[in-house]
Design a protein around this motif. Structure first.
Motif, PDB file in Angstrom:
ATOM      1  N   CYS A 107       1.711   6.716  -4.867  1.00  4.96           N
ATOM      2  CA  CYS A 107       2.439   7.064  -3.761  1.00  4.96           C
ATOM      3  C   CYS A 107       2.303   6.566  -2.567  1.00  4.96           C
ATOM      4  CB  CYS A 107       2.080   8.436  -3.541  1.00  4.96           C
ATOM      5  SG  CYS A 107       2.707   9.760  -4.441  1.00  4.96           S
TER       6      CYS A 107
ATOM      7  N   TYR B  80       8.399   6.882  -4.506  1.00  3.18           N
ATOM      8  CA  TYR B  80       7.420   7.625  -3.709  1.00  3.18           C
ATOM      9  C   TYR B  80       7.526   8.978  -4.382  1.00  3.18           C
ATOM     10  CZ  TYR B  80       5.028  10.510  -0.180  1.00  3.18           C
ATOM     11  OH  TYR B  80       4.470  11.455   0.490  1.00  3.18           O
TER      12      TYR B  80
ATOM     13  N   LEU C 248       5.023   3.545  -0.486  1.00  2.00           N
ATOM     14  CA  LEU C 248       5.681   3.700   0.784  1.00  2.00           C
ATOM     15  C   LEU C 248       5.200   2.183   1.412  1.00  2.00           C
ATOM     16  CD1 LEU C 248       3.850   7.068   2.056  1.00  2.00           C
ATOM     17  CD2 LEU C 248       6.432   6.591   1.751  1.00  2.00           C
TER      18      LEU C 248
END
Length: 331
Positions: free
Chosen positions: A274, A265, A278
């Protein structure tokens, strides 16, 4: 005593009635058009509002927020302090009227008038704004136009019955400061400062605890991400546009609060990468919010809190007048 109190109040009351009449006429003229527009546009109403409608929306909200403060400053603070400064209270007490009856009559008549005036303003603004509030609750706002759901702290205090509690509290607060300080201008300043502090304290630390909150855990997906930073996630969309989010926390794959974001991330080069980082790391977002159904329970609870404070302040006013104010005068 009632007649005398009314004579002292009639100037302020006349001004308020005139302002109410003007506001009511304006809202009554534009309200049906707004309701009709909501019928045809539905949740798209916000995008079709005219500049006049937008201005009235925000002016109405500000008016409701300012009304209790003005009542406390200009009706509450001078109610007794003006009498003390001019010395006319002694004349009243020596005409067969006890200080208790004198104060209770003033508090009751003026306080009820103040609350009634605020109730009428709040009723008119809440009615006029209801089509916009319904459109926002249905997802008609994109969070960039300053229109928020009615349960949001930015607008909650300008809807429903809670302004009545604010008005009663601000009025009683002003009277108490007038009795204790005995000077009108300092009492007005103290009233404004204290009322503002109370108005800010309620949504920041108290309101969210007045009704049961809902907590959900949601995964990170491209359609949910609303805001993110390299070292944290600040907001995620839970798909409910009509709620008040009170807390958010990022959880790691074990379900515990994340103390650091995954390496993928922090090194990601695009929003998509990104979010994918996650999701692959098993991170989730825990969101606590007040649901739209809690609007009226919160309204009733908060109104009760401020009405209770107003009654307590009123009792304190009577006690201070009887036992501390010009001790030794006629009881």
């Amino acid at each position: 005593m009632i007649w005398l109190t009314w004579r002292q109040l009639r100037t302020q009351a006349t001004a308020v009635i005139a302002a109410l009449a003007a506001l009511a006429a304006l809202l009554a003229t534009t309200g049906p058009h707004l309701a009709g527009l909501h019928t045809t546009a539905g949740h798209g109403l916000v995008q079709q509002l005219s500049p006049t409608d937008t201005t009235l929306y925000f002016v109405g909200g500000v008016t409701i927020l300012l009304a209790p403060a003005l009542i406390g400053m200009f009706w509450g603070a001078p109610l007794v302090s003006r009498e003390l400064e001019t010395g006319t209270h002694s004349l009243a007490w020596n005409q067969g009227v006890t200080r208790t009856r004198w104060l209770v009559t003033k508090l009751t008549l003026t306080g009820l008038t103040a609350v009634a005036a605020t109730a009428l303003i709040s009723l008119a603004v809440t009615w006029w704004s209801s089509p916009i509030d319904q459109a926002v609750a249905a997802g008609g706002s994109d969070n960039t136009d300053n229109f928020v759901p009615r349960i949001d702290p930015a607008i909650f205090s300008a809807r429903g019955i809670v302004p009545l509690g604010y008005a009663a509290f601000a009025f009683a607060l002003g009277v108490l400061f007038g009795i204790v300080i005995r000077r009108t201008l300092p009492a007005m300043a103290a009233t404004l400062a204290t009322y503002t502090a109370a108005l800010l304290t309620m949504p920041m630390w108290i309101r969210e605890h007045l009704a049961p909150a809902t907590t959900v855990t949601v995964p990170f997906t491209h359609d949910r991400m609303a805001n993110y930073l390299l070292d944290s996630v600040s907001h995620i969309d839970i798909g409910k546009p009509d709620v008040w989010v009170t807390a958010e926390q990022t959880l790691d794959a074990t379900g515990h609060p994340a103390h650091a974001m995954p390496p993928a991330y922090t090194d990601c080069e695009s929003i998509k990468s990104c979010i994918d980082a996650l999701a692959k790391a098993g991170y989730h977002q825990r969101v606590t919010y007040q649901a739209a159904d809690n609007f009226w329970p919160l309204q009733r609870a908060e109104t009760g809190v401020f009405l209770g404070l107003a009654v307590g302040l009123g009792v304190l006013c009577v006690w201070w007048t009887r036992t501390r104010l010009l001790k030794g005068s006629v009881q």
